[in-house]
Design an enzyme around this catalytic site. Structure first.
Site, PDB file in Angstrom:
ATOM      1  N   ASP A  94       0.853  -1.195   0.000  1.00  9.12           N
ATOM      2  CA  ASP A  94       0.000   0.000   0.000  1.00  9.12           C
ATOM      3  C   ASP A  94       0.886   1.241   0.000  1.00  9.12           C
ATOM      4  OD1 ASP A  94      -2.343  -1.504  -0.004  1.00  9.12           O
ATOM      5  OD2 ASP A  94      -2.343  -1.686   2.174  1.00  9.12           O
TER       6      ASP A  94
ATOM      7  N   ASN B 183     -18.831  -9.570 -19.961  1.00  8.87           N
ATOM      8  CA  ASN B 183     -17.911  -9.441 -21.089  1.00  8.87           C
ATOM      9  C   ASN B 183     -16.675  -8.601 -20.710  1.00  8.87           C
ATOM     10  OD1 ASN B 183     -17.270  -9.697 -23.992  1.00  8.87           O
ATOM     11  ND2 ASN B 183     -17.589  -7.480 -23.976  1.00  8.87           N
TER      12      ASN B 183
ATOM     13  N   GLN C 249      -7.785  -1.166  12.039  1.00 10.54           N
ATOM     14  CA  GLN C 249      -8.463  -2.459  11.911  1.00 10.54           C
ATOM     15  C   GLN C 249      -9.203  -2.764  13.213  1.00 10.54           C
ATOM     16  OE1 GLN C 249      -8.787  -4.168   9.234  1.00 10.54           O
ATOM     17  NE2 GLN C 249      -6.916  -4.188   7.992  1.00 10.54           N
TER      18      GLN C 249
ATOM     19  N   HIS D 154     -15.547  -5.559 -11.089  1.00 11.27           N
ATOM     20  CA  HIS D 154     -17.007  -5.598 -10.967  1.00 11.27           C
ATOM     21  C   HIS D 154     -17.581  -4.855 -12.166  1.00 11.27           C
ATOM     22  CE1 HIS D 154     -20.723  -4.940  -8.126  1.00 11.27           C
ATOM     23  NE2 HIS D 154     -21.040  -5.490  -9.280  1.00 11.27           N
ATOM     24  N   ASP D 155     -18.119  -5.589 -13.138  1.00  6.36           N
ATOM     25  CA  ASP D 155     -18.642  -4.945 -14.354  1.00  6.36           C
ATOM     26  C   ASP D 155     -19.495  -5.979 -15.076  1.00  6.36           C
ATOM     27  OD1 ASP D 155     -18.860  -3.211 -16.679  1.00  6.36           O
ATOM     28  OD2 ASP D 155     -17.015  -2.259 -16.000  1.00  6.36           O
TER      29      ASP D 155
ATOM     30  N   ARG E 165       0.702  -2.989   7.287  1.00  9.29           N
ATOM     31  CA  ARG E 165       1.520  -2.162   8.186  1.00  9.29           C
ATOM     32  C   ARG E 165       2.357  -2.896   9.225  1.00  9.29           C
ATOM     33  NH1 ARG E 165      -3.599   1.523   8.983  1.00  9.29           N
ATOM     34  NH2 ARG E 165      -4.440  -0.546   8.539  1.00  9.29           N
TER      35      ARG E 165
ATOM     36  N   ASP F 265      -5.048  -6.982  -6.699  1.00  9.26           N
ATOM     37  CA  ASP F 265      -6.289  -6.760  -5.948  1.00  9.26           C
ATOM     38  C   ASP F 265      -7.029  -5.554  -6.514  1.00  9.26           C
ATOM     39  OD1 ASP F 265      -8.257  -6.954  -4.027  1.00  9.26           O
ATOM     40  OD2 ASP F 265      -7.105  -5.902  -2.492  1.00  9.26           O
ATOM     41  N   LEU F 266      -7.643  -5.751  -7.677  1.00  8.38           N
ATOM     42  CA  LEU F 266      -8.376  -4.638  -8.314  1.00  8.38           C
ATOM     43  C   LEU F 266      -9.883  -4.808  -8.184  1.00  8.38           C
ATOM     44  CD1 LEU F 266      -6.157  -4.047 -11.498  1.00  8.38           C
ATOM     45  CD2 LEU F 266      -6.082  -2.869  -9.293  1.00  8.38           C
ATOM     46  N   LYS F 267     -10.312  -5.875  -7.566  1.00  8.19           N
ATOM     47  CA  LYS F 267     -11.744  -6.111  -7.274  1.00  8.19           C
ATOM     48  C   LYS F 267     -12.626  -5.766  -8.464  1.00  8.19           C
ATOM     49  CE  LYS F 267     -11.300  -5.474  -2.260  1.00  8.19           C
ATOM     50  NZ  LYS F 267      -9.921  -4.961  -2.115  1.00  8.19           N
TER      51      LYS F 267
ATOM     52  N   ARG G 167      -3.128  -9.236  12.884  1.00  5.57           N
ATOM     53  CA  ARG G 167      -2.226  -8.472  13.734  1.00  5.57           C
ATOM     54  C   ARG G 167      -1.519  -9.402  14.714  1.00  5.57           C
ATOM     55  NH1 ARG G 167      -2.684  -5.384  10.368  1.00  5.57           N
ATOM     56  NH2 ARG G 167      -3.367  -3.222  10.397  1.00  5.57           N
TER      57      ARG G 167
ATOM     58  N   LYS H 183       0.904  -7.911  -2.709  1.00  4.51           N
ATOM     59  CA  LYS H 183      -0.402  -7.430  -3.172  1.00  4.51           C
ATOM     60  C   LYS H 183      -0.288  -6.042  -3.802  1.00  4.51           C
ATOM     61  CE  LYS H 183      -3.878  -5.895  -0.437  1.00  4.51           C
ATOM     62  NZ  LYS H 183      -4.892  -4.897  -0.836  1.00  4.51           N
TER      63      LYS H 183
HETATM   64  O1  C5P Z   1      -1.945  -2.519   6.949  1.00  9.88           O
HETATM   65  P1  C5P Z   1      -2.969  -3.598   7.051  1.00  9.88           P
HETATM   66  O2  C5P Z   1      -2.384  -4.917   7.549  1.00  9.88           O
HETATM   67  O3  C5P Z   1      -4.192  -3.188   7.810  1.00  9.88           O
HETATM   68  O4  C5P Z   1      -3.401  -3.846   5.541  1.00  9.88           O
HETATM   69  C1  C5P Z   1      -4.392  -4.771   5.210  1.00  9.88           C
HETATM   70  C2  C5P Z   1      -4.587  -4.814   3.722  1.00  9.88           C
HETATM   71  O5  C5P Z   1      -5.719  -5.622   3.448  1.00  9.88           O
HETATM   72  C3  C5P Z   1      -4.857  -3.454   3.064  1.00  9.88           C
HETATM   73  O6  C5P Z   1      -4.331  -3.496   1.754  1.00  9.88           O
HETATM   74  C4  C5P Z   1      -6.373  -3.390   3.013  1.00  9.88           C
HETATM   75  O7  C5P Z   1      -6.851  -2.608   1.964  1.00  9.88           O
HETATM   76  C5  C5P Z   1      -6.719  -4.865   2.791  1.00  9.88           C
HETATM   77  N1  C5P Z   1      -8.064  -5.213   3.242  1.00  9.88           N
HETATM   78  C6  C5P Z   1      -8.485  -5.059   4.548  1.00  9.88           C
HETATM   79  N2  C5P Z   1      -9.745  -5.413   4.914  1.00  9.88           N
HETATM   80  C7  C5P Z   1     -10.584  -5.917   4.008  1.00  9.88           C
HETATM   81  C8  C5P Z   1     -10.178  -6.094   2.690  1.00  9.88           C
HETATM   82  C9  C5P Z   1      -8.899  -5.726   2.329  1.00  9.88           C
HETATM   83  O8  C5P Z   1      -7.729  -4.614   5.385  1.00  9.88           O
HETATM   84  N3  C5P Z   1     -11.780  -6.290   4.372  1.00  9.88           N
END
Ligand code: C5P
Length: 235
Positions: free
Chosen positions: A12, A69, A193, A65-66, A214, A61-63, A184, A34
């Protein structure tokens, strides 16, 4: 699979230089990197190749949704980049996910089918927020329903919160891959989080890969942080 291979490091960061510096530091300490919307938009698809050149596997991780096609065609391009795993919103529907699976199968080199992961309900949405959008079912029911739909479409796995792991593992069986953020280790700060779990508990609950940002990337020694987490996983 070695414990460190379960670690997906969330890159990130806002530019290629910062991303590649992390990949170099974490070589052999994390399995997958990622690339999300921020880094991809800033650095372009070339970042995927550069990470691969350094020996890293890429989680795109571009998720998506469209319409089916469009998603199918986007998946084909991601597969050509050689990504190891990628995300698609399950709420795009069964047909959209089937188009994604078909495009991946058609375009993947032999034995190199990427792992297609379904995003069910964003963890930023609670029951109230879902109701405002028009979904009255509640988050937990919706996660279950969409996860089963993803399995039916032939998707390879689900991105799930730590709190959903046990339930999904039970319902989906052993072969669906579960990828979990919100991890964590006891020694790191939770930050923003809220529903977190430790690496060891996530594995016990059925997680195959964990997305960690992080606690590793903001640590003064990212390689050491990743090693500590790998140790926790193996314990
Ligand atoms: O820094 P941290 O460990 O919180 O990063 C978690 C990663 O997972 C980030 O890229 C965040 O966008 C992603 N993520 C998340 N929770 C979700 C989906 C994705 O924290 N539900």
């Amino acid at each position: 699979m070695k414990p460190y291979e379960k670690i997906i490091v969330a890159l990130d960061v806002e530019n290629e230089k910062a991303a590649l510096a992390l990949v170099k530091k974490l070589k052999g300490k994390a399995g997958v990197f990622k690339v999300g919307k921020e880094l991809f938009t800033a650095a372009g698809p070339g970042i995927v190749k550069k990470i691969q050149k350094l020996g890293g596997k890429v989680f795109l991780d571009l998720k998506f949704h469209d319409i089916p096609n469009t998603v199918g065609k986007a998946v084909a391009q991601a597969v050509k980049l050689g990504v190891y795993m990628m995300t698609i919103h399950a709420s795009g529907g069964l047909e959209m996910m089937q188009a994604a699976v078909a495009a991946a199968q058609e375009n993947a080199p032999k034995g190199k089918m990427p792992l297609l992961l379904a995003v069910t309900v964003l963890t930023s949405l609670d029951d109230d927020a879902l109701k405002k959008i028009g979904f009255s079912e509640g988050a937990e029911q919706m996660v279950l329903r969409l996860a089963k739909m993803a399995q039916e479409a032939g998707m390879g796995g689900i991105v799930s919160s730590p709190k959903e792991l046990k339930m999904l593992r039970k319902v989906l069986g052993p072969s669906m891959i579960l990828v979990t953020p919100g991890i964590r280790p006891a020694w790191s700060a939770a930050g923003d989080q809220k529903r977190i779990t430790t690496p060891a508990q996530a594995v016990r609950d059925g997680c195959n890969f964990m997305v960690i940002g992080r606690p590793i990337t903001a640590h003064k020694n990212p390689a050491e942080a990743a090693s500590l987490i790998a140790k926790e996983i193996s314990a």
